[in-house]
Design an enzyme around this catalytic site. Structure first.
Site, mmCIF file in Angstrom:
data_model
loop_
_atom_site.group_PDB
_atom_site.id
_atom_site.type_symbol
_atom_site.label_atom_id
_atom_site.label_comp_id
_atom_site.label_asym_id
_atom_site.label_seq_id
_atom_site.Cartn_x
_atom_site.Cartn_y
_atom_site.Cartn_z
ATOM 1 N N GLY A 109 35.043 37.897 27.480
ATOM 2 C CA GLY A 109 36.417 37.385 27.382
ATOM 3 C C GLY A 109 36.806 36.557 28.595
ATOM 4 O O GLY A 109 37.968 36.493 28.974
ATOM 5 N N SER A 113 34.880 29.536 25.499
ATOM 6 C CA SER A 113 35.246 28.436 24.581
ATOM 7 C C SER A 113 36.102 27.408 25.308
ATOM 8 O O SER A 113 35.919 26.197 25.143
ATOM 9 C CB SER A 113 36.054 28.966 23.403
ATOM 10 N N ALA A 115 36.187 26.867 28.559
ATOM 11 C CA ALA A 115 35.381 26.188 29.577
ATOM 12 C C ALA A 115 34.527 25.088 28.928
ATOM 13 O O ALA A 115 34.403 23.984 29.465
ATOM 14 C CB ALA A 115 34.503 27.198 30.317
ATOM 15 N N ASP A 156 43.730 29.553 30.050
ATOM 16 C CA ASP A 156 42.305 29.564 30.407
ATOM 17 C C ASP A 156 41.771 28.146 30.647
ATOM 18 O O ASP A 156 40.880 27.935 31.466
ATOM 19 C CB ASP A 156 41.460 30.316 29.360
#
Ligand code: MEV
Length: 324
Positions: A109, A113, A115, A156
């Site tokens: 986690g 995706s 990155a 993220d």
């Protein structure tokens, strides 16, 4: 003009504010020193090609005209949609070959995706000499995430692009760096892979059923994030730990923690962590404990004794960068 490039972006850990950040509240996120590496190549073949062995994608190919359409395997979706969005926006009509290799498991986690998405968009901009600001890379990456997941804050992506530690508000409305020097974390993996979309939808259902209560919980979490930001500036780790504990209580109220995570968190607190909580969507993945250097070993052992796997990593890592 170079036709091939290597680029990498860091994974991330949510420090405080998960779920609330999907609903226009702030969060704190830090980039970790484990990276996603991507090689991008412009080719004369009229197709998109992808190898991403970490997520079981081998020799995946599609004609450029079909990109983004039909059945897309889960492991290919972010790279493919990032390419589609870039090519549509900047009228690129070239074959593209992508290979990804991660230093961290997609099970943790850490945002593999996101990155990948950032690396593809930043890498294509470099290869095509279409200069994009960091905010433009963020916006196109965020569109890609929303195209696939429907919902998400984009925190993220911000960690992957800017690195360091950020105070972040939904969709990149605010992205401010924060100095977390001296902050020591122990990270424990629960051994269970969580699905972010499932967890976000679970909270969405609660939001529909009990809007007023959930909005209040999110307001409290937002206040914890504001206080945590101050605590970090003052390097008041004891108070930051208390705020993390409160944040965990609210996450339990939202129903996203698990018995295993709770056991690991309780064990960390009992052995002297300043505070501990799950990190990310919940339902599995990782927990974090804020510790002093002296207590680090004890806390690690306690987490391991409760079935957790310790992940050795440092926060405040560098954002997306080109590699030799
Ligand atoms: C998942 O790691 C964090 C969530 O807040 C989702 C998001 O912010 O996109 C649950």
């Amino acid at each position: 003009m170079s036709t091939s490039i290597q680029i990498s972006a860091p994974g991330k850990l949510m420090l405080l504010g998960e779920h609330a950040v999907v609903y226009n509240r702030p969060c704190l996120v830090s980039a970790v020193d484990q990276r996603m590496h991507v090689t991008l190549e412009l080719t004369t073949r009229d197709k998109f090609e992808l190898n991403a062995e970490d997520v079981n994608i081998k020799n995946y190919q599609k004609p450029l005209s079909e990109i983004g359409g039909g059945e897309i395997p889960k492991g290919a979706s972010f790279a493919e949609m990032a390419v589609k969005n870039f090519c549509e926006k900047y009228q690129l009509k070239k074959g593209i070959k992508i290979t990804t290799q991660s230093q961290f498991s997609s099970l943790f986690g850490f945002g593999s995706s996101s990155a990948v998405t950032v690396c593809v968009i930043k890498g294509l901009s470099e290869l095509t000499k279409i200069s994009l600001s960091e905010k433009e890379v963020f916006d196109l990456s965020y569109k890609t995430i929303l195209d696939i997941q429907g919902k998400g804050s984009g925190f993220d992506l911000a960690a992957a692009i800017y690195g360091g530690t950020l105070y972040f508000v939904t969709g990149g409305k605010k992205m401010e760096p924060l100095d977390t020097k001296g902050l020591e974390l122990v990270v424990g993996y629960s051994g269970v892979k969580a699905d972010t979309v499932t967890m976000v939808n679970l909270v969405k259902e609660k939001m529909i059923a009990q809007k007023k209560v959930i909005e209040k919980i999110f307001d409290y979490i937002a206040q914890l994030v504001e206080d945590a930001r101050d605590a970090i500036l003052k390097k008041d780790w004891r108070y930051l730990g208390t705020l993390m504990d409160y944040n965990q209580n609210y996450l339990e109220e939202l129903g996203v923690s698990t018995e295993k995570l709770n056991r690991m968190i309780t064990a960390a607190r009992k052995t002297g962590a300043y505070g501990a909580k799950l990190s990310g969507a919940g339902g599995g993945d990782c927990m974090i404990a804020l510790v002093s250097k002296e207590k680090q070993k004890l806390v690690q052992e306690a987490i391991q004794n409760n079935g957790g796997q310790i992940l050795e990593l440092a926060i405040e890592a560098e954002g997306v960068r080109f590699e030799e």
